[in-house]
Design a protein around this motif. Structure first.
Motif, PDB file in Angstrom:
ATOM      1  N   TYR A  97      88.163  -4.193  23.808  1.00 34.73           N
ATOM      2  CA  TYR A  97      87.215  -4.594  22.594  1.00 34.73           C
ATOM      3  C   TYR A  97      88.148  -5.341  21.612  1.00 34.73           C
ATOM      4  O   TYR A  97      89.508  -4.955  21.234  1.00 34.73           O
ATOM      5  CB  TYR A  97      86.522  -3.466  22.022  1.00 34.73           C
ATOM      6  N   SER A  99      87.410  -5.803  18.336  1.00 38.26           N
ATOM      7  CA  SER A  99      87.036  -5.558  17.090  1.00 38.26           C
ATOM      8  C   SER A  99      86.435  -4.114  17.043  1.00 38.26           C
ATOM      9  O   SER A  99      86.253  -3.382  17.979  1.00 38.26           O
ATOM     10  CB  SER A  99      86.161  -6.586  16.325  1.00 38.26           C
ATOM     11  N   ALA A 100      86.606  -3.463  15.830  1.00 39.88           N
ATOM     12  CA  ALA A 100      86.533  -1.973  15.580  1.00 39.88           C
ATOM     13  C   ALA A 100      84.995  -1.718  15.982  1.00 39.88           C
ATOM     14  O   ALA A 100      84.803  -0.706  16.300  1.00 39.88           O
ATOM     15  CB  ALA A 100      86.688  -1.315  14.230  1.00 39.88           C
ATOM     16  N   SER A 101      84.100  -2.551  15.728  1.00 38.83           N
ATOM     17  CA  SER A 101      82.731  -2.536  16.094  1.00 38.83           C
ATOM     18  C   SER A 101      81.986  -3.675  16.013  1.00 38.83           C
ATOM     19  O   SER A 101      82.613  -4.848  15.633  1.00 38.83           O
ATOM     20  CB  SER A 101      82.012  -1.558  14.892  1.00 38.83           C
ATOM     21  N   PRO A 102      80.895  -4.112  16.815  1.00 43.78           N
ATOM     22  CA  PRO A 102      80.151  -5.385  16.927  1.00 43.78           C
ATOM     23  C   PRO A 102      80.041  -6.221  15.588  1.00 43.78           C
ATOM     24  O   PRO A 102      79.914  -7.372  15.550  1.00 43.78           O
ATOM     25  CB  PRO A 102      78.955  -5.040  17.554  1.00 43.78           C
ATOM     26  N   ASP A 103      79.914  -5.476  14.365  1.00 52.54           N
ATOM     27  CA  ASP A 103      79.522  -5.990  13.283  1.00 52.54           C
ATOM     28  C   ASP A 103      80.782  -6.396  12.514  1.00 52.54           C
ATOM     29  O   ASP A 103      80.786  -7.096  11.454  1.00 52.54           O
ATOM     30  CB  ASP A 103      78.721  -5.353  12.472  1.00 52.54           C
ATOM     31  N   LYS A 104      81.975  -6.012  13.179  1.00 55.81           N
ATOM     32  CA  LYS A 104      83.308  -6.235  12.190  1.00 55.81           C
ATOM     33  C   LYS A 104      84.106  -7.515  12.841  1.00 55.81           C
ATOM     34  O   LYS A 104      83.705  -7.829  14.168  1.00 55.81           O
ATOM     35  CB  LYS A 104      84.268  -5.172  12.510  1.00 55.81           C
ATOM     36  N   GLU A 124      88.987   1.298  24.882  1.00 55.24           N
ATOM     37  CA  GLU A 124      88.198   2.644  25.093  1.00 55.24           C
ATOM     38  C   GLU A 124      88.409   3.104  26.467  1.00 55.24           C
ATOM     39  O   GLU A 124      88.210   2.573  27.396  1.00 55.24           O
ATOM     40  CB  GLU A 124      87.135   2.337  24.797  1.00 55.24           C
ATOM     41  N   PHE A 129      88.824   5.753  21.563  1.00 53.71           N
ATOM     42  CA  PHE A 129      88.983   4.354  21.040  1.00 53.71           C
ATOM     43  C   PHE A 129      90.448   4.620  20.669  1.00 53.71           C
ATOM     44  O   PHE A 129      90.645   4.853  19.771  1.00 53.71           O
ATOM     45  CB  PHE A 129      87.943   4.092  20.271  1.00 53.71           C
ATOM     46  N   ASN A 147      85.374  -9.957  25.617  1.00 49.95           N
ATOM     47  CA  ASN A 147      85.141  -8.503  24.784  1.00 49.95           C
ATOM     48  C   ASN A 147      84.151  -7.796  25.717  1.00 49.95           C
ATOM     49  O   ASN A 147      83.329  -8.102  26.475  1.00 49.95           O
ATOM     50  CB  ASN A 147      84.417  -8.856  23.586  1.00 49.95           C
TER      51      ASN A 147
END
Length: 163
Positions: A97, A99-104, A124, A129, A147
């Protein structure tokens, strides 16, 4: 820990789809190893004689389809002209991944300067993670993995120009 045949079948399907080469689970009275890097692929489960289970059934073998290896021609072509670059490699098998989350925002992008200890991505593995830090400094010249793609141990993730 003891697994019933349905759980073992689900684990086999998960491993075959995930693209990992080998998964081994070992507990006090139970051990299972699933390997998918040879053809045909076999799953073996062994239970020590001291465990209270059905006797005479120490191993279970079931062939499963081996994942088809894919060759990234872009990576193969750029290998010779990228010899001056250093690769940041995955320290484990898992899912990559950026980024830390999809919105970051992504930890790093092409053109970014990185320094030792800087987090460049997450891998992950089994719902853990793991932040991956670089040990080198330089400029990111290429991101080699998409990603949410599975990665292997020691697989190059980024190319860095150390100059």
């Amino acid at each position: 820990m003891s697994m019933d045949i349905k759980q073992i079948q689900d684990l086999i399907k998960f491993v075959a789809k995930s693209g990992v080469n080998e998964v081994a689970i070992e507990e006090k009275d139970f051990k299972i190893t699933i390997k998918t890097n040879q053809e045909p692929t076999y799953v073996t489960a062994s239970i020590p004689a001291a465990a209270p289970v059905i006797p005479q059934q120490a191993a279970v073998s079931a062939p499963i389809a081996a994942p088809t290896p894919t060759v990234d021609t872009a990576t193969a072509k750029s290998a010779d002209d990228s010899s001056k670059y250093i690769a940041i490699k995955s320290p484990m098998i898992g899912t990559f991944y950026r980024s830390a989350s999809p919105d970051k925002p992504s930890y790093v992008n092409v053109g970014d300067e990185v320094k030792p200890g800087q987090v460049v991505c997450i891998v992950e593995a089994m719902k853990l993670f793991n932040e991956i830090e670089t040990e080198i400094s330089g400029k990111i010249v290429k991101v080699l993995v998409d990603n949410a793609q599975p990665v292997e141990y020691d697989q190059p993730l980024f190319l860095v120009d150390p100059s």
